[in-house]
Design a protein around this motif. Structure first.
Motif, PDB file in Angstrom:
ATOM      1  N   ARG A 107       0.833  -1.218   0.000  1.00  0.00           N
ATOM      2  CA  ARG A 107       0.000   0.000   0.000  1.00  0.00           C
ATOM      3  C   ARG A 107       0.861   1.259   0.000  1.00  0.00           C
ATOM      4  O   ARG A 107       0.499   2.258  -0.632  1.00  0.00           O
ATOM      5  CB  ARG A 107      -0.949  -0.026   1.193  1.00  0.00           C
ATOM      6  N   ARG A 108       1.986   1.213   0.680  1.00  0.00           N
ATOM      7  CA  ARG A 108       2.895   2.364   0.698  1.00  0.00           C
ATOM      8  C   ARG A 108       3.459   2.602  -0.701  1.00  0.00           C
ATOM      9  O   ARG A 108       3.535   3.739  -1.169  1.00  0.00           O
ATOM     10  CB  ARG A 108       4.017   2.118   1.701  1.00  0.00           C
ATOM     11  N   ILE A 109       3.850   1.528  -1.375  1.00  0.00           N
ATOM     12  CA  ILE A 109       4.371   1.645  -2.736  1.00  0.00           C
ATOM     13  C   ILE A 109       3.283   2.180  -3.663  1.00  0.00           C
ATOM     14  O   ILE A 109       3.524   3.092  -4.459  1.00  0.00           O
ATOM     15  CB  ILE A 109       4.897   0.282  -3.229  1.00  0.00           C
ATOM     16  N   SER A 112       2.765   5.906  -3.132  1.00  0.00           N
ATOM     17  CA  SER A 112       3.841   6.692  -3.732  1.00  0.00           C
ATOM     18  C   SER A 112       3.669   6.804  -5.237  1.00  0.00           C
ATOM     19  O   SER A 112       3.797   7.897  -5.816  1.00  0.00           O
ATOM     20  CB  SER A 112       5.185   6.039  -3.396  1.00  0.00           C
ATOM     21  N   LEU A 113       3.359   5.697  -5.877  1.00  0.00           N
ATOM     22  CA  LEU A 113       3.175   5.715  -7.328  1.00  0.00           C
ATOM     23  C   LEU A 113       1.931   6.503  -7.733  1.00  0.00           C
ATOM     24  O   LEU A 113       1.943   7.217  -8.741  1.00  0.00           O
ATOM     25  CB  LEU A 113       3.123   4.289  -7.871  1.00  0.00           C
ATOM     26  N   GLN A 114       0.866   6.394  -6.941  1.00  0.00           N
ATOM     27  CA  GLN A 114      -0.343   7.177  -7.239  1.00  0.00           C
ATOM     28  C   GLN A 114      -0.044   8.669  -7.164  1.00  0.00           C
ATOM     29  O   GLN A 114      -0.484   9.433  -8.030  1.00  0.00           O
ATOM     30  CB  GLN A 114      -1.469   6.820  -6.275  1.00  0.00           C
ATOM     31  N   TYR A 115       0.694   9.090  -6.162  1.00  0.00           N
ATOM     32  CA  TYR A 115       1.085  10.498  -6.088  1.00  0.00           C
ATOM     33  C   TYR A 115       1.892  10.901  -7.309  1.00  0.00           C
ATOM     34  O   TYR A 115       1.716  11.983  -7.863  1.00  0.00           O
ATOM     35  CB  TYR A 115       1.889  10.782  -4.819  1.00  0.00           C
ATOM     36  N   ARG A 120      -2.338  12.590  -6.237  1.00  0.00           N
ATOM     37  CA  ARG A 120      -3.300  12.309  -5.171  1.00  0.00           C
ATOM     38  C   ARG A 120      -3.386  10.815  -4.964  1.00  0.00           C
ATOM     39  O   ARG A 120      -2.948  10.028  -5.796  1.00  0.00           O
ATOM     40  CB  ARG A 120      -4.682  12.856  -5.505  1.00  0.00           C
ATOM     41  N   LEU A 121      -4.002  10.439  -3.847  1.00  0.00           N
ATOM     42  CA  LEU A 121      -4.276   9.033  -3.567  1.00  0.00           C
ATOM     43  C   LEU A 121      -5.673   8.688  -4.040  1.00  0.00           C
ATOM     44  O   LEU A 121      -6.542   9.551  -4.151  1.00  0.00           O
ATOM     45  CB  LEU A 121      -4.181   8.752  -2.073  1.00  0.00           C
ATOM     46  N   ASP A 122      -5.905   7.420  -4.257  1.00  0.00           N
ATOM     47  CA  ASP A 122      -7.230   6.930  -4.602  1.00  0.00           C
ATOM     48  C   ASP A 122      -8.122   7.097  -3.386  1.00  0.00           C
ATOM     49  O   ASP A 122      -7.782   6.664  -2.293  1.00  0.00           O
ATOM     50  CB  ASP A 122      -7.133   5.453  -5.000  1.00  0.00           C
ATOM     51  N   ALA A 123      -9.261   7.692  -3.562  1.00  0.00           N
ATOM     52  CA  ALA A 123     -10.188   7.918  -2.447  1.00  0.00           C
ATOM     53  C   ALA A 123     -10.952   6.658  -2.077  1.00  0.00           C
ATOM     54  O   ALA A 123     -11.562   6.592  -1.021  1.00  0.00           O
ATOM     55  CB  ALA A 123     -11.162   9.038  -2.799  1.00  0.00           C
ATOM     56  N   ALA A 124     -10.942   5.661  -2.952  1.00  0.00           N
ATOM     57  CA  ALA A 124     -11.718   4.440  -2.688  1.00  0.00           C
ATOM     58  C   ALA A 124     -11.065   3.560  -1.658  1.00  0.00           C
ATOM     59  O   ALA A 124      -9.925   3.608  -1.390  1.00  0.00           O
ATOM     60  CB  ALA A 124     -11.913   3.661  -3.978  1.00  0.00           C
TER      61      ALA A 124
END
Length: 124
Positions: A107-109, A112-115, A120-124
């Motif tokens: 989840r941390r990886i 980081s990739l989403q940012y 931003r992070l996925d809100a789901a």
């Protein structure tokens, strides 16, 4: 179910997980574009990566962020799907405490990739 985290158990995880990736209608096209016919080197590299992360082996050398930022066509759905498949595999193969450790890192990886991709992070 593995009670011990070691290179052999990580190799099983990587092999099983990427077998599913290669059959998955959402993720397979992304991975095929990125990896092509070079699956064996990729799998070896992923075993080294997860051994480095989970066992502090130091085997993996590379820049995960930069490598992934070069990929085109990545959507938020790809992250949700990848994490869902990964969770299925770690929970099937490892005792809950070990699976939880894997998922914290995964989840941390993903965050980081989403940012990197979307700011931003996925809100789901």
């Amino acid at each position: 179910m593995y009670s011990e985290l070691n290179r052999a158990s990580i190799t099983t995880l990587v092999g099983d997980f990427y077998t599913d990736i290669r059959r998955d209608s959402v993720l397979q096209p992304i991975f095929d574009r990125a990896i092509g016919a070079n699956w064996e080197p990729h799998l070896e590299r992923m075993v080294d990566f997860w051994c480095s992360v989970m066992l502090s082996s130091g085997e993996f050398k590379g820049n995960v962020f930069r490598k992934h930022m070069a990929l085109q066509g990545i959507e938020m759905e790809h992250f949700r799907h990848w994490l869902g498949l990964f969770e299925t595999h770690v929970r099937r193969l490892f005792e809950p405490a070990v699976a939880d450790e894997f998922l914290v890192v995964a989840r941390r990886i993903a965050a980081s990739l989403q940012y990197g991709y979307f700011g931003r992070l996925d809100a789901a």
